[in-house]
Design an enzyme around this catalytic site. Structure first.
Site, short mmCIF file in Angstrom:
data_model
loop_
_atom_site.label_atom_id
_atom_site.label_comp_id
_atom_site.label_asym_id
_atom_site.label_seq_id
_atom_site.Cartn_x
_atom_site.Cartn_y
_atom_site.Cartn_z
N HIS C 100 0.87 -1.17 0.00
CA HIS C 100 0.00 0.00 0.00
C HIS C 100 0.91 1.22 0.00
O HIS C 100 1.96 1.21 0.65
CB HIS C 100 -0.82 0.13 1.29
N ASP C 103 2.15 2.18 3.55
CA ASP C 103 3.14 1.39 4.30
C ASP C 103 4.50 1.45 3.63
O ASP C 103 5.51 1.11 4.24
CB ASP C 103 2.69 -0.06 4.59
#
Lengths: 440, 440, 440, 440
Positions: C100, C103
């Site tokens: 993502h 992250d």
């Protein structure tokens, strides 16, 4: 200290027709219902953690709600929460509160410092209590949040953790007594197992019982004469928790001979997670002489985790109040809002609106329960349904005077049973609805 | 009497490489595992009802399986089932069976006639036992099928029903003793409630306890020195059943002081319906000294009713056998196949193939459990995990020499806990798999 | 940059008898199975979030795992995670990863800064990719964590949020293309509702479709010719999520004519939360021509939330691999470990041991699936079961040449159906077990 | 033909204060609500099977209810049920009914005889319709009860079964048209699988689509211009049913291009078994233009099977009526009581009392829904919540004039989102309660 809930006015009873969101439509504190005021019957308590600390964090998202109360220093925040909490109780007309040690005061760098932090904030709370008359319903220790408790507290495989937990409960019991609490709660969120592959369940439960015996001994020593409560929950965070439900907790209490000092704190959402209705768990507590207190909230039966929603389902609140009235009402316990505003209801006004919703829903539950009792149709039906247990034979069985031989002889004589009567579930549900919508 | 399972040959052990569907690949009856033969360790029992009576009816469809055994007269059918049953046990090499009174013999027009029917068929069974050496694992009475029990049997609101149930259990206990059974089971499918609106749970449970006390008294009188078992099930057919799970049944047994004569019969599918694993329920029974017997089947965790599938899930059978070995193995109990062939597996060959699947799966469970114990890695990990309870402090806590004050002092001295060790769940699961696929 | 996983050695295949925890017992990367290497068949991917960011926080407890990688500055940490991640992939022999945006790089004070942060870290990743040959399986944007998305992203009632989400996906797609990703995933954790009382479901779904059309248009513009995936999940964090399961997502894709560019990313634990098996969801994707990729993990069917456990259940991995092989294997997709080490498995060694467990379990799944196909007994049974659809009548129905009138005439002539054959479920399950334990 | 429901009087509206069990307190057939009579808004239908055939049998017990209507001959019974059914509808003031072919007339020894039986009884029904004015809501064929359908009907692996099912549906459609039905329902209780090990899901679904196309063709031929409905249900009796829920059925209908002639028949209890609320499934049907009809009942969310209880939960009936009003009300469909009296409510009076409970509960649902709309607070809140979609930007997105680039530019300019407003769930639930108890 200023005002913390600035957009929340003092909330008063305005009756069923009010459209003012910041009013009670049904909770009329001094109205007498079944011989007590509604305030006494319901004994609402604010949960320190949800109301003053929870900020909308969930497993997939960060905070949506600002509960910083204007400060970022941990001890300042703890004090601000005391003032904010008493302001909130005052505005809402709530008389009780409940706490975990760690939502009252922050964990310090050492256990000593944690104990000092707690003692300091307890003093601030005590002062506010004196000013306001607000009371502590119960206290507890957070034995689940810190990583040291990852494998349990009183059921940890690690004896050092066990000792630490004992120290923490000791301090939390001291705080509870200092604040005049009449109950102390054990919720065992980490007391259980993730996998039986690495677990000695028998030893862990023996150790938990030893821990509880020490709590009783310590309570006796410091003059705590209130109730201890176990709060059952089947799972979450731990895969399987030892206090799965009311019956499981009772088996434990009986096995280790703890039932004379322990009762149960029943939570609605924990009941449904265990596959029971809220009413069922209350009934189990009652018939075992272990009804203590209530964590008032509701879950979503289509969801498998603890949603801790404010209770607004009137079937549930009404059936709960029927059971609570049957149990004789609250003595040391009360209705603690272990409920959190939805993550998307992110304002401080929502904090109040959510409490109002919960309080009005339990007020309605009490009023409708009262009307059901007064109406009498449901109660009469039940009495009639069990009437044969007042017959000579019924009494003789209850007196212990019958045997399989004597009953067999009777049954052979009777022939086929022709005396069953319909359970009339649909009719009873319909009567319930009729009363529910008939105005309070 | 002819042959009933004509297309089912005598089933023998042929080893892991056989592709003969009518052979055991893993169940080698006389092979010694942990000091006993596999036959002794597993004590398989045929369930009279599923194997000889169930015909594939479900709530939405009629029979797919022909279990008429060539006759339509009720008593002739009952006799035919005896012969068919013993033929089946003989062909499959199963040594035990279990029965309900009403699947052994048909209900008559009167209770007297029902008792006579039962007595007659019991004679036929006894005769076959003498010829074959097959044994009764346990007996029970069907207190749920007849409409008279619609509101319960020993918990009926109707005292006439209670008396009738007593008469029926009396006769079923007589039959059990006559056939040499060492256990008698109570499964309370109608002992519970549909709605609390019409129910007096307290009275009903008191009455159930009275019923069990009469059963003990009657057992003593007729020389029954075996075990009584409660078989927990949370729901179905009744919305909430009083024997919800092992812990609930244990609370009941403790409350009414019945634990010295009662143990538990744990069913895998009932465990999962209650939100527990099969292993969990066995462990709860074991640590409470109440492990008795097993109803061997499996459910589908994505389905909410009792599917009673033949057990083929090796994780479940292995973990169950690990628990059973921990409990010291079976004494009076055994593995009863309370399992039914799928409705779409409609032939009498499937009856045999399903039993073979279940027996091989439990045989594998035993063999893999044995290998896990021999391998030692998992057991050693657990021992090490709890090692601190063998330290001086651990022993002192267990001896009852510590208090919150003493432990608090220790914790303050220790400082933060640094002695936790990883629970290593993933590693343990991987070791389990490694052993599972490594050949038996 | 140093070494981050210091106690984790390079993990190699050592075969089924090894007791070295840091070895593969079954995953032999270059072994040929069904025409490809195991590495190609399985295409394991590391999930950036769980492996490098998750720290054991749950709803009731704080971090147990240290994933700080020696720094507290956000951007330094992001860089450290890149080096740590590539070290981990290298040591474990994993060729792919998934991310993502948030992250990978921290959210900045402004969207602009967030975009810059992401771009910077993408450069560091790209550099490491060049050095190591590791590949991006897919990228995605976190549209659920930030409070702005509390009421949805592409389904927000607030158009400003919608625009923000568009901006974020644009940047995440840029990053995906830059890193050579062949797929982009949408998981709609906040796309759904908490209560229908405040929700316009029709408008929200129309807007979600509009969002996806813009994604396709933008992808075309920047030369993204890979797959878009919807990852279904029924609930959690949101009460009801619009991409409930595979069939629900497919209805959406068909309604809005998106099926030519969208496929599905099936997660095992999401399947079970929706009441399906993992295999079921894979099969639904396959028969709708929408099989894309897999989030490899497992849930606990007795728990109602996403536990994201490393997959170790061999029935599940084997049945999944059978479906994946039927679908022709992976093209753009792969097996992404959307799995987190248990909270109590708190060391960095556990991070590796958990991946090893998952990889060995899927390797076994592939090997056993291969053996089931080679064995042929199950496949042959299925072919024979459907043989009548190759008869003249079967072909004629399939060709569309029959009608209710013609079939009714045939049925009237045929008389009662006598051609059903047993489904043999128990036999098939037993054959499955026999192959499962027969060694690989 | 005599009187069948002897103790059931004609049931009339007596208002909210009546304590006469055999009266409507809320269902006032001719009262105008939102422009139609309550009778027109609710279109209650009697379900032939539950009301006239179901006798309390469950998986663990035999009949408690006598629905023999004084005869044991199958065809006489079928006729008696016609007279009893029309008497019941007359007494209760119900205008519609629904049937399966096999609960209307018994299956004969041959298909031919079955067809003749059906035709004969259809004539008797038609005659009664003429006399009474009662109407057929919809018809259907029972393709699940007979053992021939054990592996499916239109998804059977056996082409002979498929032909038989076609013949049966043909006759059931003839009957439906003859009795003036405007809808024909497919409920696929056996269309699914028990295990994927023996199943070709792709072929089975293709065949089901072929079957539906033949139904459309045959309907066109015989002048049936009404709706076809799929009734979704996720499981039970079959482990996984192809019409799992509304979205799954819609995906199927879209895939095979059947959506122009098919809509959905939503059952409350099937919704909850699939993990959805009743309201959710209605909303999904509505926004997909596929709202057809309703099977009105309720389940118990703590139980995992279809309990088919009479609907008495007012939250559910009110939210359902809100959705139905949003969908424009019923056209061809209506509220069919696919509900059975509880097994312990065993008298014919309970049959009536249960319908009264259901009808009053839906009448309340309609009245409260109307009051919610009139009150306006909830509706206004929702309008305001989505107001930004009426802004210039909102309109431009809806018009398809925006792209990720244009929205990204806007978001970069906007900075962080500050325009979210609280979802106010608790307030809305409280308003709902206030209206619920405020009298109708």
């Amino acid at each position: 200290m200023g005002e913390y809930f600035k957009n929340v006015p003092v909330v008063k009873y305005e009756g069923p027709k009010s459209t003012n969101p910041f009013s009670y439509k049904f909770y009329d504190k001094d109205r007498i219902v079944r011989g007590k005021t509604m305030g006494e019957q319901l004994k609402f308590a604010m949960a320190w953690w949800h109301t003053l600390c929870a900020n909308g964090v969930d497993m997939f998202g960060s905070a949506t709600q600002d509960k910083s109360f204007g400060t970022s220093d941990a001890m300042d925040l703890a004090k601000a929460k005391v003032y904010a909490g008493f302001e909130f109780m005052e505005k809402l007309g709530i008389d009780y509160f409940c706490f975990h040690d760690r939502d009252l005061a922050p964990e310090g760098r050492t256990l000593e410092e944690s104990n000092e932090n707690l003692a300091k904030i307890v003093d601030v709370v005590a002062e506010q209590q004196k000013l306001s008359g607000k009371k502590l319903l119960w206290g507890t220790a957070n034995l689940f949040g810190n990583p040291r408790y990852m494998h349990g507290a009183s059921t940890s495989p690690n004896v050092d953790v066990y000792a630490y937990a004992a120290a923490q409960v000791k301090a939390a019991m001291d705080a509870t007594v200092k604040l005049g609490g009449h109950a102390y709660v054990f919720w065992g969120g980490r007391e259980g197992y993730e996998t039986l592959l690495n677990t000695d369940m028998g030893l862990e439960l023996d150790n938990m019982a030893r821990f509880f015996k020490m709590a009783i001994a310590y309570g006796n020593k410091i003059g705590f004469d209130g109730d201890f409560y176990i709060e059952p929950k089947p799972k979450e965070p731990t895969k399987n928790q030892y206090d799965f439900d009311a019956a499981t907790a009772l088996n434990f209490l009986r096995k280790y001979d703890l039932l004379d000092r322990f009762k149960l704190n029943i939570e609605a959402n924990h009941a449904t997670l265990a596959g029971h209705t809220f009413q069922h768990e209350l009934a189990v507590a009652r018939i075992n002489g272990a009804f203590g207190s209530v964590d008032a909230n509701q879950g979503d039966e289509l969801l498998g985790w603890d949603t801790d929603q404010f209770p607004t389902q009137l079937y549930s609140t009404t059936l709960a109040m029927l059971e609570i009235l049957k149990a004789g009402g609250f003595t040391n316990g009360g209705l603690n809002f272990d409920s959190k505003q939805r993550r998307g209801s992110f304002t401080l006004e929502d904090t109040a609106l959510a409490h109002i919703a919960g309080m009005d829903s339990f007020a309605l539950g009490l009023l409708i329960a009262d009307k059901i009792i007064e109406d009498g149709r449901i109660g009469d039906f039940v009495d009639k349904r069990y009437a044969s247990w007042n017959s000579d034979l019924g009494k003789s069985i209850i007196a212990g005077n019958e045997s399989f031989e004597s009953l067999s002889a009777i049954a052979l004589k009777n022939g086929e049973v022709t005396t069953n009567i319909s359970g009339r579930q649909e009719l009873l549900e319909n009567i319930f609805n009729q009363i529910l919508v008939s105005g309070v």
